[in-house]
Design a protein around this motif. Structure first.
Motif, PDB file in Angstrom:
ATOM      1  N   SER A 263       0.839  -1.193   0.000  1.00 20.70           N
ATOM      2  CA  SER A 263       0.000   0.000   0.000  1.00 20.70           C
ATOM      3  C   SER A 263       0.873   1.243   0.000  1.00 20.70           C
ATOM      4  O   SER A 263       1.796   1.370   0.818  1.00 20.70           O
ATOM      5  CB  SER A 263      -0.926   0.025   1.216  1.00 20.70           C
ATOM      6  OG  SER A 263      -1.966  -0.911   1.081  1.00 20.70           O
ATOM      7  N   ARG A 295      -0.657  -0.894  -4.425  1.00 19.16           N
ATOM      8  CA  ARG A 295      -2.000  -0.344  -4.272  1.00 19.16           C
ATOM      9  C   ARG A 295      -1.863   1.099  -3.817  1.00 19.16           C
ATOM     10  O   ARG A 295      -1.398   1.375  -2.715  1.00 19.16           O
ATOM     11  CB  ARG A 295      -2.803  -1.148  -3.249  1.00 19.16           C
ATOM     12  CG  ARG A 295      -4.263  -0.712  -3.168  1.00 19.16           C
ATOM     13  CD  ARG A 295      -5.041  -1.554  -2.180  1.00 19.16           C
ATOM     14  NE  ARG A 295      -4.631  -1.303  -0.803  1.00 19.16           N
ATOM     15  CZ  ARG A 295      -5.287  -1.763   0.265  1.00 19.16           C
ATOM     16  NH1 ARG A 295      -6.350  -2.521   0.112  1.00 19.16           N
ATOM     17  NH2 ARG A 295      -4.851  -1.486   1.487  1.00 19.16           N
ATOM     18  N   VAL A 297      -3.365   4.481  -2.530  1.00 19.35           N
ATOM     19  CA  VAL A 297      -4.556   4.870  -1.780  1.00 19.35           C
ATOM     20  C   VAL A 297      -4.473   6.341  -1.395  1.00 19.35           C
ATOM     21  O   VAL A 297      -3.386   6.915  -1.267  1.00 19.35           O
ATOM     22  CB  VAL A 297      -4.740   4.005  -0.504  1.00 19.35           C
ATOM     23  CG1 VAL A 297      -4.766   2.528  -0.859  1.00 19.35           C
ATOM     24  CG2 VAL A 297      -3.648   4.283   0.517  1.00 19.35           C
ATOM     25  N   VAL A 329      -9.075   3.389  -2.395  1.00 18.18           N
ATOM     26  CA  VAL A 329      -8.089   2.860  -3.332  1.00 18.18           C
ATOM     27  C   VAL A 329      -8.203   3.630  -4.642  1.00 18.18           C
ATOM     28  O   VAL A 329      -9.257   3.668  -5.265  1.00 18.18           O
ATOM     29  CB  VAL A 329      -8.295   1.350  -3.580  1.00 18.18           C
ATOM     30  CG1 VAL A 329      -7.288   0.846  -4.607  1.00 18.18           C
ATOM     31  CG2 VAL A 329      -8.165   0.575  -2.268  1.00 18.18           C
TER      32      VAL A 329
END
Length: 358
Positions: A263, A295, A297, A329
Motif C-alpha cells: 500500500s 496499491r 490509496v 483505493v
C-alpha cells in the motif's frame, strides 16, 4: 475514561483529533501551522496546547484532565534531537496536556492512518518526498530535500520544468519537441509578466515557492485541454514519482506485502492529476523489478487519526479502528502488466527509463 489525541501539523495549518477508549472521535479542531523550523519549538508547543484545550472544551472534557497519549505528526519533525526537544517543551511548559507523547514527521501520520504496521507514503504537493516505514520500526526515505536539491514529481518540479523548457527553446539552446506557445502564455499570465527578464525576480529576489508551484494547476488544465507539451511534462512527473517508489522497494519487509501488494499512501495536490501522471508512472515502474503489486490509496480522514493511533499503540492501548473507513483505493498496479508498444500515446518516447525532455 481515557482520552487520546493526535495532531496533523503542516507549515500553514494543523488539525487535532481527540478519541475515547472506543476509538470514537470526540472532537476535531484546527489551528495554526506547527513547523518548528518556521515558528520555533516554544511557539509550536503553545499552538498545540491551544488546540488541545479547545478540543477538550468541544468534547466536554474538563481542562485539567490529561490525555493518556498525544501523537504529534508534524512537518519538520524528521530529526530525533529536535523531536525530543519538542516533547521536553510540552512536558515542562504545559504539563497538564498529556501523559505520553510520540513526535514524528508528518509523513508518519499518513502511513498509520491507513495501516497499523506501516507502509509507504509518497508526498507530491508543493514539494515531494517518499517514506517507507517497516513493521520493525525501520524507516527509509527518498527525496524530501527541497527544491534546490530535489522535489522531483512535485508541483514545483512541474512548474520549473515548464519554465526551463520555454527558456531553452526561446534561447535556441534546446528546442522543445512540442510547441511552447500555450505553456508560455500560461506562464506570463500566472506571473503577470511580458518577458523572460520579468520572470527573474520571481526566480530569485522575490521567490515564493508556493506561488511558483501553483502554476502547476494551470498546466494541468492545459494538459486536460490536450496541449502536448503540458501532457509530456506531467508524463515525466509520473516517471519521477515511480522512481522514488522503486528506490525504496528493496527496503520493504516481507510482512508489509504478505497480502501480495504494497500500500502506497498518496498525499498532495499533484495526485489530483493522476490521470495525467499515470502513463509515465506505469512505464517507469515496468523498468524495475518489482516483486509485488502496488496499491495506491488516498486518505479520506485527517492524518491526525494516524498520529493518535501511533501514540496510543506506544502505550499499548489498542484503540478500536476500521482502516477501511480511512482511505480509498485510487489505483492498483499489477507487476505482470506489460507495455503494449514502445511509445506513449502523448508522443513522448518511452524507449528509455530516463526522463524524456519535452
Amino acid at each position: 475514561m481515557k482520552y487520546f489525541g493526535g495532531v496533523e501539523g503542516g507549515a500553514t495549518h494543523s488539525r487535532l483529533v481527540i478519541c475515547d477508549e472506543q476509538g470514537n472521535s470526540l472532537a476535531l479542531t484546527t489551528g495554526l501551522g506547527t513547523n518548528h523550523w518556521m515558528v520555533g519549538i516554544p511557539e509550536v508547543a503553545r499552538r498545540i496546547t491551544d488546540m488541545v484545550q479547545r478540543a477538550k472544551e468541544e468534547a466536554g472534557i474538563e481542562s485539567e484532565v490529561r490525555l493518556a497519549s498525544l501523537g504529534l505528526s508534524l512537518s519538520g519533525c524528521e530529526q530525533e534531537a529536535t523531536n525530543q526537544e519538542l516533547e521536553y517543551e510540552m512536558r515542562n511548559t504545559f504539563p497538564e496536556i498529556a501523559d505520553s507523547y510520540v513526535v514524528c514527521s508528518d509523513t508518519m501520520g499518513s502511513v498509520f492512518t491507513a495501516s497499523p504496521i506501516g507502509g509507504m507514503v509518497v508526498i507530491s504537493g508543493t514539494g515531494s518526498n517518499a517514506l517507507l516505514r517497516n513493521p520493525d520500526g525501520s524507516t527509509y526515505t527518498c527525496g524530501g530535500w527541497g527544491h534546490f536539491m530535489g522535489d522531483e514529481g512535485s508541483a514545483f518540479y512541474i512548474a520549473h520544468e515548464a519554465m526551463k523548457i520555454v527558456f531553452d527553446d526561446i534561447d535556441n539552446l534546446k528546442k522543445s519537441r512540442y510547441p511552447i506557445d500555450c505553456v508560455w502564455e500560461l506562464i506570463k499570465q500566472h506571473f503577470n509578466v511580458d518577458t523572460r527578464f520579468d520572470l527573474l525576480p520571481h526566480c530569485y529576489a522575490k521567490f515564493d515557492k508556493p506561488f511558483y508551484a501553483s502554476l502547476c494547476k494551470k498546466l494541468a488544465h492545459a494538459a486536460d485541454q490536450d496541449d502536448a507539451l503540458a501532457k509530456c511534462i506531467f508524463n515525466n512527473a509520473g516517471r519521477c514519482i515511480a522512481r522514488s517508489i522503486a528506490a525504496l522497494i528493496p527496503k520493504v519487509q516481507d510482512e508489509l506485502v504478505k497480502t501480495g501488494y504494497l500500500s502506497v499512501v498518496c498525499v498532495g495536490s499533484v495526485w489530483h492529476s493522476w490521470h495525467l501522471l499515470r502513463e509515465g508512472f506505469e512505464h517507469e515502474m515496468r523498468q524495475h523489478d518489482i516483486p509485488f503489486d502496488l496499491r495506491l490509496v488516498t486518505i479520506t480522514k485527517s492524518m491526525a487519526y494516524g498520529a493518535c493511533y501511533l501514540a496510543a499503540d506506544a502505550i499499548e492501548m489498542r484503540l478500536p479502528r476500521n482502516y477501511l473507513d480511512n482511505f480509498d483505493v485510487m489505483y492498483h498496479y499489477h507487476t505482470k502488466e506489460k507495455p503494449t508498444n514502445g511509445h506513449s500515446s502523448n508522443g513522448c518516447s518511452s524507449a528509455e527509463s530516463i526522463v524524456v525532455r519535452c
